[in-house]
Design a protein around this motif. Structure first.
Motif, mmCIF file in Angstrom:
data_model
loop_
_atom_site.group_PDB
_atom_site.id
_atom_site.type_symbol
_atom_site.label_atom_id
_atom_site.label_comp_id
_atom_site.label_asym_id
_atom_site.label_seq_id
_atom_site.Cartn_x
_atom_site.Cartn_y
_atom_site.Cartn_z
ATOM 1 N N LYS A 133 4.089 -4.494 5.445
ATOM 2 C CA LYS A 133 3.707 -5.572 6.373
ATOM 3 C C LYS A 133 3.041 -4.987 7.617
ATOM 4 C CE LYS A 133 6.873 -7.563 8.849
ATOM 5 N NZ LYS A 133 8.052 -8.382 9.278
ATOM 6 N N TRP A 134 3.589 -3.903 8.135
ATOM 7 C CA TRP A 134 2.978 -3.251 9.295
ATOM 8 C C TRP A 134 1.588 -2.731 8.945
ATOM 9 C CZ3 TRP A 134 7.919 0.031 10.595
ATOM 10 C CH2 TRP A 134 8.857 -0.789 11.254
ATOM 11 N N LEU A 135 1.448 -2.167 7.756
ATOM 12 C CA LEU A 135 0.150 -1.629 7.337
ATOM 13 C C LEU A 135 -0.898 -2.747 7.245
ATOM 14 C CD1 LEU A 135 1.483 0.830 4.636
ATOM 15 C CD2 LEU A 135 0.056 1.510 6.584
ATOM 16 N N GLN A 136 -0.501 -3.887 6.737
ATOM 17 C CA GLN A 136 -1.433 -5.009 6.607
ATOM 18 C C GLN A 136 -1.870 -5.546 7.966
ATOM 19 O OE1 GLN A 136 0.684 -7.807 4.135
ATOM 20 N NE2 GLN A 136 0.624 -6.455 2.339
ATOM 21 N N ILE A 190 8.295 5.780 3.587
ATOM 22 C CA ILE A 190 7.415 6.914 3.282
ATOM 23 C C ILE A 190 6.541 6.609 2.072
ATOM 24 C CG2 ILE A 190 7.394 9.317 2.480
ATOM 25 C CD1 ILE A 190 9.852 9.801 4.271
ATOM 26 N N ASN A 191 7.103 5.959 1.048
ATOM 27 C CA ASN A 191 6.310 5.589 -0.133
ATOM 28 C C ASN A 191 5.158 4.667 0.244
ATOM 29 O OD1 ASN A 191 7.833 7.076 -1.891
ATOM 30 N ND2 ASN A 191 9.045 5.353 -2.681
ATOM 31 N N ALA A 192 5.453 3.662 1.069
ATOM 32 C CA ALA A 192 4.417 2.706 1.467
ATOM 33 C C ALA A 192 3.330 3.395 2.290
ATOM 34 C CB ALA A 192 5.042 1.558 2.266
ATOM 35 N N LEU A 193 3.745 4.240 3.234
ATOM 36 C CA LEU A 193 2.774 4.932 4.077
ATOM 37 C C LEU A 193 1.884 5.859 3.256
ATOM 38 C CD1 LEU A 193 5.027 5.844 7.163
ATOM 39 C CD2 LEU A 193 3.346 3.990 6.994
ATOM 40 N N VAL A 235 -1.485 7.131 4.727
ATOM 41 C CA VAL A 235 -0.952 7.516 6.037
ATOM 42 C C VAL A 235 -0.048 8.730 5.850
ATOM 43 C CG1 VAL A 235 0.428 6.779 8.009
ATOM 44 C CG2 VAL A 235 -1.081 5.143 6.853
ATOM 45 N N ARG A 236 -0.302 9.774 6.595
ATOM 46 C CA ARG A 236 0.431 11.029 6.399
ATOM 47 C C ARG A 236 1.727 11.051 7.200
ATOM 48 N NH1 ARG A 236 -3.864 15.045 8.593
ATOM 49 N NH2 ARG A 236 -3.773 13.390 10.191
#
Length: 333
Positions: free
Chosen positions: A227-230, A250-253, A258-259
């Motif tokens: 949700k934050w990424l979107q 971490i999986n989503a990032l 995103v590192r």
């Protein structure tokens, strides 16, 4: 001829009563007398009959442990420590995985003459448990309990300090945009970790980037981070209330390119087995599972063997430990 308790008494120069107290782990025996009895047992190769001893004392020799899940390596470590310590003392451990929605009265361990005592590990609906066990006069101890009950023997972790230390670590790395994904509200540990997190930020004149209520699951961390990424509005650091949440974050990032930790630092909680197997390895707050299990056994056996409830003016509290690994780094830019 088979060696008996009278032979041990004669060899040690002490009374049969004293030998019996040592065999039953009474804390009233002086240390030098206990050593004499143990040495006499060793010299004579005396092996007490646990079944006969339990029968004579009107006990089962069984300790029950109830928990809502074993899908958690922190809880697994607590259970292993409990089992190891009880085995040393001649007890068997009976485990019940009990649904948090089930009533205590329906748990087969919550019956007289089934067990000598009970350990409740990370219980919910504690008042129901306490009421039922006190009614049946079954000795019990709570580990990682959710309510502050000064009348109940319990062992907890200083979760507020854990949340504070996690946030403080990120602040010391220069982060100011720090988010927190908390655990479910019914858990005292969730609330305490959030309080500690807020306290560290307030002390540094910072406001949380965001605080989201999550569950202790990988999917919860993944969904919140997604949700934050979107929204294209990201923190530079995230404190997750447990390692499963952190793994999902971490999986989503990483799936979004995103590192971690170069772009976003992540801290978990518990030091689950998987924390040291992730890539990058997870910075986390370690709970002292072995100490929790060991002290819980000591409290319970004290109640059983001395036939008196231990004083419980407050919960016995252990300190957590910050474990720094590869998932945190100084803020980028």
């Amino acid at each position: 001829m088979k060696v008996n308790i009278f032979d041990v008494a004669k060899k040690s120069g002490l009374s049969v009563v004293t030998v019996s107290r040592v065999l039953n782990h009474s804390t009233t025996v002086r240390a030098n007398n206990r050593d004499k009895v143990l040495q006499a047992m060793k010299d004579l190769n005396y092996q007490p009959n646990a079944a006969a001893r339990s029968l004579a004392l009107g006990r089962t020799g069984i300790i029950g442990l109830t928990v809502t899940t074993l899908d958690d390596s922190f809880l697994d470590r607590v259970v292993k420590e409990v089992n190891d310590r009880l085995t040393e003392q001649g007890y068997f451990l009976a485990i019940s995985v009990h649904s948090p929605d089930a009533e205590a009265i329906h748990n087969p361990l919550f019956q007289e003459d089934r067990v000598d005592g009970l350990i409740l590990l990370s219980p919910l609906h504690e008042e129901m448990y306490v009421r039922e066990l006190e009614k049946k006069k079954i000795p019990f101890v709570m580990l990682d309990n959710q309510l502050d009950n000064p009348l109940v023997p319990s062992v907890i972790v200083h979760n507020r300090k854990g949340g504070y230390d996690a946030a403080r670590h990120l602040i010391d790395l220069g982060h100011q945009r720090i988010a927190h994904i908390s655990g479910p509200d019914p858990f005292l540990s969730s609330r305490e970790r959030e309080i500690g997190f807020r306290s560290a930020l307030e002390e540094s004149g910072l406001e949380p980037f965001c605080i989201e209520r999550g569950e202790f699951t990988v999917s919860s961390g993944y969904d919140i981070a997604s949700k934050w990424l979107q929204s294209d509005n990201l923190p530079t650091a995230i404190f997750a209330a447990d390692d499963h949440i952190a793994l999902g974050v971490i999986n989503a990032l990483q799936n979004a390119g995103v590192r971690v930790p170069q772009d976003i630092s992540v801290v978990g909680y518990d030091d689950q087995l998987i924390a040291s197997q992730l890539h990058p390895k997870l910075t986390t707050i370690r709970q002292p599972a072995e100490k929790i299990g060991r002290h819980g056994v000591e409290l319970l056996l004290s109640w059983i063997l001395e036939s008196s409830r231990p004083e419980a003016k407050r919960a016995f509290q252990f300190e957590p430990e910050l474990i720094i690994r590869q998932s945190t780094a100084r803020v980028n830019g």
